[in-house]
Design an enzyme around this catalytic site. Structure first.
Site, PDB file in Angstrom:
ATOM      1  N   CYS A 179       0.804  -1.225   0.000  1.00 33.03           N
ATOM      2  CA  CYS A 179       0.000   0.000   0.000  1.00 33.03           C
ATOM      3  C   CYS A 179       0.836   1.274   0.000  1.00 33.03           C
ATOM      4  O   CYS A 179       0.294   2.368  -0.192  1.00 33.03           O
ATOM      5  CB  CYS A 179      -0.939  -0.008   1.199  1.00 33.03           C
ATOM      6  SG  CYS A 179      -2.002  -1.473   1.258  1.00 33.03           S
ATOM      7  N   HIS A 328      -3.759   6.724   1.529  1.00 31.86           N
ATOM      8  CA  HIS A 328      -4.125   5.389   1.072  1.00 31.86           C
ATOM      9  C   HIS A 328      -5.502   5.066   1.627  1.00 31.86           C
ATOM     10  O   HIS A 328      -5.776   5.241   2.824  1.00 31.86           O
ATOM     11  CB  HIS A 328      -3.087   4.386   1.547  1.00 31.86           C
ATOM     12  CG  HIS A 328      -3.554   2.971   1.525  1.00 31.86           C
ATOM     13  ND1 HIS A 328      -4.086   2.375   0.398  1.00 31.86           N
ATOM     14  CD2 HIS A 328      -3.599   2.019   2.508  1.00 31.86           C
ATOM     15  CE1 HIS A 328      -4.426   1.134   0.680  1.00 31.86           C
ATOM     16  NE2 HIS A 328      -4.139   0.894   1.945  1.00 31.86           N
ATOM     17  N   ASN A 358     -10.307  -1.043  -0.194  1.00 32.39           N
ATOM     18  CA  ASN A 358      -8.850  -0.907  -0.152  1.00 32.39           C
ATOM     19  C   ASN A 358      -8.250  -1.548  -1.403  1.00 32.39           C
ATOM     20  O   ASN A 358      -8.260  -2.771  -1.531  1.00 32.39           O
ATOM     21  CB  ASN A 358      -8.324  -1.586   1.119  1.00 32.39           C
ATOM     22  CG  ASN A 358      -6.819  -1.508   1.261  1.00 32.39           C
ATOM     23  OD1 ASN A 358      -6.101  -1.224   0.310  1.00 32.39           O
ATOM     24  ND2 ASN A 358      -6.334  -1.781   2.459  1.00 32.39           N
TER      25      ASN A 358
END
Length: 402
Positions: A179, A328, A358
């Site tokens: 990420c 993020h 996500n």
């Protein structure tokens, strides 16, 4: 706002460069690195520790070199799979509900690869849109950086994407930082432009974590989706430079809290193995994502604000001068917590988590592209971006759009 403060005008940018160059040495990559500060960097992934003095000898001073070439972000694009999986859909698979998921994550839907779709295909589509916005021809791209932890090929996707895009003059490479991958790619692109004199670097963030989700585990299957995003980073005069400050960290002790490790399958041993009981090697694959959600949450809300504050300090600006906070897209509670810590109002926080979940390295460029194309993020806006996740790795950068 950043524009009102004059932070993006030629004179302040020049003085900012000179101020940084007197405090930091410039490495061959073009990045700024501390040459005098021996204060220990906090290892935030496992313990919130700051201060103290390193026991090792202080780093040797590096030759000073004034960077006269800047880099700016000028084009973006994104792509998502067609299949949308809602919280109601997941409630048919595991014991959960739309209300339960949304209250804990802020997620309503996520996109998942299906049929003939591939991560490479998404990355190519996003990249084409970024090149089109930047008005850059494929032959003019010098480097392609594919930031992903879930490539279609064990050996990486970069070269395949280079071929599919027709970027005949570009060198392609993959970056694996989960990420944090896209932020890492932006910093590497800037270093290549400043240090090697390149002109156009295409940074792609893309992941298909749905491939590594245990759809029977409601603690993880509710979180992840697939997507790709891309940004074209281009050389410019230093007065137009779009990277004001950055901060990056890793803490391998936190690896246990978020991982997808290598697993092996038992199979018959060949009769002729020269006496070796472990030959041939077992066939390998990767496990589903394993996550300690509480520890990852604590890590993110503790470390991400500290990293952004450090980047702001290096940039010489305050959080009140930031036009947008772009994190993020992992969990809305994390996003809200960081925004509160930095005293950034909700109207200046970029979030599309509810629609996509996500998407790992794809989340930052995907959200940026949506806000740019909606006319919300405008040329000259200053953005504080941060990535964080498996490794554990985390980092931030203060950038200007356009």
């Amino acid at each position: 706002m950043a524009n009102a403060s004059g932070l993006v005008s030629p004179t302040p940018t020049t003085s900012l460069r000179l101020r940084i160059s007197t405090r930091f040495g410039i490495s061959r990559s073009g990045f700024c690195c501390s040459v005098r500060d021996t204060k220990r960097v906090f290892r935030c992934g496992s313990a919130a520790v700051e201060g103290g003095t390193d026991e090792a000898a202080p780093p040797k001073p590096r030759p000073q070199r004034l960077v006269t070439r800047g880099a700016k972000l000028i084009g973006c694009g994104s792509a998502v799979p067609e299949l949308s999986v809602s919280n109601h859909d997941l409630a048919q698979i595991v014991e959960t509900s739309d209300e339960w998921i949304f209250a804990r994550t802020g997620i309503r839907n996520r996109r998942v690869l299906s049929g003939a779709e591939t991560l490479t295909g998404l990355a190519v589509e996003a990249a084409k849109k970024a090149l089109d916005m930047a008005q850059v021809e494929p032959d003019d791209v010098d480097v392609i950086l594919m930031c992903t932890s879930t490539p279609d090929d064990l050996f990486g996707n970069g070269a395949k994407i280079q071929g599919d895009l027709g970027c005949r003059n570009a060198w392609a490479s993959d970056i694996t930082a989960a990420c944090s991958g896209f932020v890492s790619g932006i910093l590497k692109a800037t270093g290549l432009i400043r240090g090697l004199g390149l002109k156009n670097v295409l940074v792609i963030g893309a992941d298909a974590l749905s491939r590594y989700v245990d759809w029977r585990d409601r603690g993880t299957c509710i979180l992840f989706g697939d997507a790709a995003g891309a940004v074209l980073v281009q050389a410019c005069d230093m007065e137009e430079d779009g990277l004001f400050g950055f901060d990056m960290h890793s803490d391998g002790e936190g690896h246990k809290n978020l991982k997808a490790t290598l697993t092996t399958e038992e199979h018959a041993i060949l009769s002729k193995t020269n006496g070796s009981p472990s030959f041939p090697p077992h066939r390998s694959s990767y496990s589903c994502i394993q996550m300690n959600g509480q520890e990852v949450f604590r890590f993110a809300v503790r470390c991400v604000p500290l990293s952004i504050e450090k980047s702001l300090e290096l940039a010489g600006i305050k959080s009140s001068s930031i036009d947008w906070l772009l994190l993020h897209q992992a969990n809305q509670r994390i996003i809200d917590s960081v925004a509160t810590r930095l005293e950034i109002p909700g109207g200046r926080v970029i979030s599309n988590l509810a629609n996509y979940g996500n998407t790992s390295a794809g989340s930052i460029p995907l959200a940026l592209d949506e806000y740019v194309r909606a006319g919300k993020v405008k040329v000259g806006d200053t953005i504080a971006m941060a990535g964080f996740g498996a490794g554990l790795t985390w980092g931030s950068a203060i950038v200007r759009w356009g």
